[in-house]
Scaffold this motif. Structure first.
Motif, PDB file in Angstrom:
ATOM      1  N   LEU A  19       0.843  -1.191   0.000  1.00 60.53           N
ATOM      2  CA  LEU A  19       0.000   0.000   0.000  1.00 60.53           C
ATOM      3  C   LEU A  19       0.872   1.232   0.000  1.00 60.53           C
ATOM      4  CD1 LEU A  19      -2.565  -0.940   2.813  1.00 60.53           C
ATOM      5  CD2 LEU A  19      -3.035  -0.892   0.363  1.00 60.53           C
ATOM      6  N   GLU A  20       0.355   2.319  -0.583  1.00 59.89           N
ATOM      7  CA  GLU A  20       1.055   3.589  -0.483  1.00 59.89           C
ATOM      8  C   GLU A  20       0.845   4.165   0.911  1.00 59.89           C
ATOM      9  OE1 GLU A  20       0.205   6.455  -3.438  1.00 59.89           O
ATOM     10  OE2 GLU A  20       0.693   5.141  -5.126  1.00 59.89           O
ATOM     11  N   THR A  21       1.903   4.723   1.474  1.00 57.79           N
ATOM     12  CA  THR A  21       1.763   5.372   2.772  1.00 57.79           C
ATOM     13  C   THR A  21       1.059   6.717   2.591  1.00 57.79           C
ATOM     14  OG1 THR A  21       4.011   6.232   2.500  1.00 57.79           O
ATOM     15  CG2 THR A  21       3.757   4.268   3.869  1.00 57.79           C
ATOM     16  N   PRO A  22       0.342   7.187   3.607  1.00 57.58           N
ATOM     17  CA  PRO A  22      -0.328   8.487   3.508  1.00 57.58           C
ATOM     18  C   PRO A  22       0.685   9.612   3.294  1.00 57.58           C
ATOM     19  CG  PRO A  22      -1.136   7.232   5.391  1.00 57.58           C
ATOM     20  CD  PRO A  22       0.065   6.507   4.886  1.00 57.58           C
ATOM     21  N   ALA A  23       0.233  10.695   2.684  1.00 56.46           N
ATOM     22  CA  ALA A  23       1.118  11.823   2.394  1.00 56.46           C
ATOM     23  C   ALA A  23       1.704  12.415   3.663  1.00 56.46           C
ATOM     24  CB  ALA A  23       0.355  12.893   1.616  1.00 56.46           C
ATOM     25  N   ASP A  24       0.970  12.310   4.776  1.00 58.41           N
ATOM     26  CA  ASP A  24       1.443  12.890   6.045  1.00 58.41           C
ATOM     27  C   ASP A  24       2.165  11.874   6.922  1.00 58.41           C
ATOM     28  OD1 ASP A  24      -0.891  11.464   6.422  1.00 58.41           O
ATOM     29  OD2 ASP A  24      -1.753  12.845   7.894  1.00 58.41           O
ATOM     30  N   PHE A  25       2.557  10.724   6.350  1.00 57.47           N
ATOM     31  CA  PHE A  25       3.245   9.710   7.147  1.00 57.47           C
ATOM     32  C   PHE A  25       4.650  10.161   7.534  1.00 57.47           C
ATOM     33  CE2 PHE A  25       6.433   6.301   7.189  1.00 57.47           C
ATOM     34  CZ  PHE A  25       6.011   5.605   8.313  1.00 57.47           C
ATOM     35  N   VAL A  26       4.996   9.936   8.787  1.00 59.65           N
ATOM     36  CA  VAL A  26       6.353  10.129   9.295  1.00 59.65           C
ATOM     37  C   VAL A  26       6.660   8.948  10.210  1.00 59.65           C
ATOM     38  CG1 VAL A  26       7.905  11.581  10.656  1.00 59.65           C
ATOM     39  CG2 VAL A  26       6.179  12.649   9.202  1.00 59.65           C
ATOM     40  N   GLN A  27       7.790   8.289   9.964  1.00 57.92           N
ATOM     41  CA  GLN A  27       8.161   7.179  10.823  1.00 57.92           C
ATOM     42  C   GLN A  27       8.393   7.671  12.246  1.00 57.92           C
ATOM     43  OE1 GLN A  27      11.957   5.337  10.149  1.00 57.92           O
ATOM     44  NE2 GLN A  27      11.456   3.506  11.329  1.00 57.92           N
ATOM     45  N   SER A  28       8.026   6.855  13.225  1.00 59.68           N
ATOM     46  CA  SER A  28       8.276   7.202  14.620  1.00 59.68           C
ATOM     47  C   SER A  28       8.900   6.027  15.353  1.00 59.68           C
ATOM     48  CB  SER A  28       6.977   7.602  15.331  1.00 59.68           C
ATOM     49  OG  SER A  28       7.221   7.871  16.700  1.00 59.68           O
ATOM     50  N   TYR A  29       9.975   6.308  16.077  1.00 61.55           N
ATOM     51  CA  TYR A  29      10.575   5.314  16.957  1.00 61.55           C
ATOM     52  C   TYR A  29       9.949   5.359  18.349  1.00 61.55           C
ATOM     53  CZ  TYR A  29      14.448   4.031  13.861  1.00 61.55           C
ATOM     54  OH  TYR A  29      15.209   3.528  12.820  1.00 61.55           O
ATOM     55  N   ASN A  30       8.995   6.255  18.559  1.00 62.27           N
ATOM     56  CA  ASN A  30       8.504   6.454  19.921  1.00 62.27           C
ATOM     57  C   ASN A  30       7.093   7.046  19.891  1.00 62.27           C
ATOM     58  OD1 ASN A  30       8.563   6.453  22.695  1.00 62.27           O
ATOM     59  ND2 ASN A  30      10.170   8.002  22.893  1.00 62.27           N
ATOM     60  N   VAL A  31       6.147   6.299  19.296  1.00 58.12           N
ATOM     61  CA  VAL A  31       4.763   6.780  19.237  1.00 58.12           C
ATOM     62  C   VAL A  31       4.183   6.811  20.641  1.00 58.12           C
ATOM     63  CG1 VAL A  31       2.479   6.469  18.238  1.00 58.12           C
ATOM     64  CG2 VAL A  31       4.503   5.718  16.963  1.00 58.12           C
ATOM     65  N   ALA A  32       3.656   7.952  21.039  1.00 61.01           N
ATOM     66  CA  ALA A  32       3.066   8.132  22.358  1.00 61.01           C
ATOM     67  C   ALA A  32       1.573   8.428  22.211  1.00 61.01           C
ATOM     68  CB  ALA A  32       3.762   9.277  23.102  1.00 61.01           C
ATOM     69  N   PRO A  33       0.793   8.198  23.263  1.00 54.76           N
ATOM     70  CA  PRO A  33      -0.632   8.514  23.195  1.00 54.76           C
ATOM     71  C   PRO A  33      -0.881   9.949  22.757  1.00 54.76           C
ATOM     72  CG  PRO A  33      -0.159   7.232  25.158  1.00 54.76           C
ATOM     73  CD  PRO A  33       1.173   7.560  24.547  1.00 54.76           C
ATOM     74  N   SER A  34      -1.934  10.144  21.983  1.00 54.36           N
ATOM     75  CA  SER A  34      -2.390  11.417  21.398  1.00 54.36           C
ATOM     76  C   SER A  34      -1.646  11.764  20.116  1.00 54.36           C
ATOM     77  CB  SER A  34      -2.316  12.592  22.384  1.00 54.36           C
ATOM     78  OG  SER A  34      -1.003  13.102  22.495  1.00 54.36           O
ATOM     79  N   GLN A  35      -0.603  11.012  19.772  1.00 53.33           N
ATOM     80  CA  GLN A  35       0.081  11.221  18.506  1.00 53.33           C
ATOM     81  C   GLN A  35      -0.588  10.401  17.405  1.00 53.33           C
ATOM     82  OE1 GLN A  35       4.233  10.346  19.200  1.00 53.33           O
ATOM     83  NE2 GLN A  35       4.546  12.175  20.449  1.00 53.33           N
TER      84      GLN A  35
END
Length: 216
Positions: A19-35
């Motif tokens: 699948l294509e990733t969304p245009a606003d995708f940014v990889q995260s090594y530390n996804v936290a709640p509310s992100q």
């Protein structure tokens, strides 16, 4: 439980999910709640789509969000029951974090597949209207930890077997089959101790998975 996790990079996501990733995708090594984080859903035509959703499941009537939902009770708790029936999703990840101990300083660990290969948590999603427009959000389902994982924390996110992805997403899958999918324990998860660098949500790079130095 799952209070932080890390997502694959764009190339790994597109290779794994086709699948294509969304245009606003940014990889995260530390996804936290509310992100926001990538979520895979199935549209009414049975096609997979990937979108960025807020981590924190919050229906329109709810005063607070939930980042996790217990898989054992997801069909009976009012807040989650409708989504468990109709709005299931996959949450792409390449690992998650847990902290061991009740008192500070708690020791962080990262859980992952070999080589930090991508996988998917079982998730549910919802939508609510806000002054800025419709906001879609999700929660990660959890279950009892077993084996070596339980020595660090008594709960863990549900890691789905790839063979079950389609059945998990289909709204026509029976409750019994969904519950069986949630009980199916996916093997191949490893863990190691990491440095406390990950403790700060603003830290968002490969330093988050740096092994802790050996002592003694």
């Amino acid at each position: 439980m799952c209070g932080r996790f890390l997502t694959p990079d764009q190339a790994a996501l597109e290779r794994y999910w086709k699948l294509e990733t969304p245009a606003d995708f940014v990889q995260s090594y530390n996804v936290a709640p509310s992100q926001v984080a990538p979520v895979v859903r199935m549209d009414k035509d049975g096609q997979l789509q990937m979108h960025m959703l807020v981590w924190g499941f919050q229906p329109g009537w709810a005063k607070r969000p939930w980042i996790n939902a217990r898989s054992e009770t997801v069909f009976t708790v009012k807040a989650f029951a409708t989504a468990a029936l109709k709005h299931r999703c996959l949450v792409p990840a390449m690992g998650w974090y847990e902290w061991q101990g009740e008192e500070a300083p708690r020791k962080p660990f990262v859980f992952h597949r070999d080589g930090f290969q991508p996988f998917a948590f079982a998730g549910i999603w919802t939508a609510r209207e806000t002054p800025e427009g419709w906001q879609r959000s999700f929660a990660i389902l959890t279950t009892e930890a077993t084996g070596a994982l339980r020595e660090i924390h008594d709960r863990k996110p549900v890691v789905l077997n790839p063979d079950h992805y389609s059945a998990w997403l289909l709204s026509t899958t029976t409750i019994g089959d969904v519950q069986a999918i949630l009980r199916a324990d996916f093997s191949g998860i490893s863990t190691y101790a990491i440095t406390t660098y990950v403790n700060k949500p603003e830290h968002n790079d490969a330093g988050c998975i740096q092994p802790a130095e050996a002592t003694g």
